[in-house]
Design an enzyme around this catalytic site. Structure first.
Site, short mmCIF file in Angstrom:
data_model
loop_
_atom_site.label_atom_id
_atom_site.label_comp_id
_atom_site.label_asym_id
_atom_site.label_seq_id
_atom_site.Cartn_x
_atom_site.Cartn_y
_atom_site.Cartn_z
N GLY A 176 0.81 -1.20 0.00
CA GLY A 176 0.00 0.00 0.00
C GLY A 176 0.85 1.26 0.00
N CYS A 177 0.22 2.39 -0.30
CA CYS A 177 0.98 3.64 -0.43
C CYS A 177 1.53 4.13 0.90
CB CYS A 177 0.11 4.70 -1.09
SG CYS A 177 -1.51 4.94 -0.33
N TYR A 178 0.69 4.14 1.94
CA TYR A 178 1.19 4.54 3.26
C TYR A 178 2.28 3.58 3.74
CZ TYR A 178 -2.51 7.97 4.40
OH TYR A 178 -3.32 9.07 4.45
N ALA A 179 2.06 2.30 3.49
CA ALA A 179 3.03 1.30 3.92
C ALA A 179 4.37 1.49 3.23
CB ALA A 179 2.50 -0.11 3.65
N GLY A 192 5.71 4.31 1.99
CA GLY A 192 6.39 5.47 2.53
C GLY A 192 6.93 5.23 3.92
#
Length: 346
Positions: A149-152, A154
């Protein structure tokens, strides 16, 4: 440069992730999109619904048929909402056909998925066939990749050098993450209305975001004593971008002055992670439109807290771009193939 051409099918073509895959793959020298699919078939050329694709693609979404896809393509991307691929991917898993899944359906064990996604999971047997692949640390040869995922992405790239060297104080890991509106997907909700987002700033899913267990399980693979993280998410009034602020303590203060060197060394050979000079922190603008994650850090000797900032484009590095990076690894292409992108700075 190899002349290998990878024939690609995309399932979930009308979401932001599917459209971004189409955009990026158009200029990939070793890829050709041969079919596109939705869960509900539309019998019109994709450019009629999305005029920006006119004269670029001549594709009409067709009925989802796993056997036909496997006969015509070399790889399928699932760019579907969570809860879809777990049901549609079974034939590909059984046939060990290459899949890169941008959804969250195969990132977590079944019991944890059910708790955080509030949905019935795929079977344990199917989940065990998938491999969670943070592309910059790709180390596997599997046929089913669960794209992070995107948050993961980063957060994990921000913390990886510390966790991999067992330097994180397990009781002091605080993540304040922020995303542009596209990170929520195309489905309209009250929270995503223009009048509620524009000139506003809101926190959401505090302590309940589904990327929390995804981040934690990967950190535990690097540093086994990490049981929990404090993780919050907020919505920025912008279209794209992830801004992760991590506030952590290290468990060996004698290493504090060596942290900058540790990050520089860890990412020296990682093409898509750029470490800022000491005490310089990145902005979202410098990565929008690219597959880069930019990281900066600064240490406070009084509080003993290390601040780490990582930024990325949630639709590229946080989704379609990282998926293509994983595809390049899977098919033994040079990692950056098709991903030479300069930021859309203006």
């Amino acid at each position: 440069m190899t002349d290998k051409i990878i024939k690609i099918a995309i399932v979930g073509i009308t979401g932001y992730g599917g459209l971004e895959l189409l955009r990026l793959l158009y200029n990939h020298p070793n890829a050709k999109v041969v079919s596109i699919h939705n869960t509900q078939t539309e019998n019109t050329d994709i450019s009629e619904q999305f005029p920006h694709l006119k004269s670029m693609y001549n594709l009409t979404p067709t009925t989802f048929d796993p056997m036909h896809i496997m006969q015509e393509a070399d790889l399928v991307f699932f760019a579907t909402s969570s809860g879809v691929s777990k049901d549609l991917a079974q034939d590909f898993i059984q046939a060990k056909f290459p899949v890169i899944d941008l959804s969250g359906d195969f990132r977590l064990p079944a019991d944890i998925y059910k708790k955080w996604y509030k949905n019935e999971p795929a079977s344990d047997e199917a989940i065990q066939q998938a491999h969670y692949s943070l592309a910059d640390f790709y180390d596997n040869k599997v046929t089913y990749i669960a794209n992070p995922g995107c948050y993961a992405t980063g957060t994990l790239l921000a913390l990886a050098p510390l966790a991999q060297n067992h330097l994180l104080d397990k009781d002091n890991i605080i993540i304040d993450a922020k995303s542009g509106l596209s990170g929520a997907g195309k489905s309209l909700t009250l929270a995503s209305h223009f009048v509620n987002v524009n000139e506003n700033f809101t926190m959401y899913k505090a302590n309940h975001h589904q990327h929390i267990p995804e981040i934690t399980q990967q950190l535990q693979q690097w540093q086994s004593d990490i049981a929990h993280i404090q993780f919050t998410t907020s919505l920025l009034p912008i279209n794209r971008g992830i801004f992760v602020s991590a506030y952590v303590k290290i468990n060996d203060n004698s290493q504090a002055e060596k942290i900058q060197e540790l990050y520089t060394t860890t990412y020296a050979n990682k093409q898509f992670v750029r470490v800022m000079p000491k005490n310089q922190l990145p902005s979202i603008k410098q990565v929008i439109g690219t597959n880069f994650t930019d990281i900066g850090l600064t240490y406070n000797p009084d509080t003993k807290y290390l601040t780490i900032v990582s930024v990325l484009d949630n639709m590229i590095k946080g989704a379609a771009g990282q998926a293509i990076q994983n595809m390049n690894h899977m098919f033994d292409l040079e990692e950056s193939t098709g991903l030479h992108l300069i930021a859309q700075y203006a």
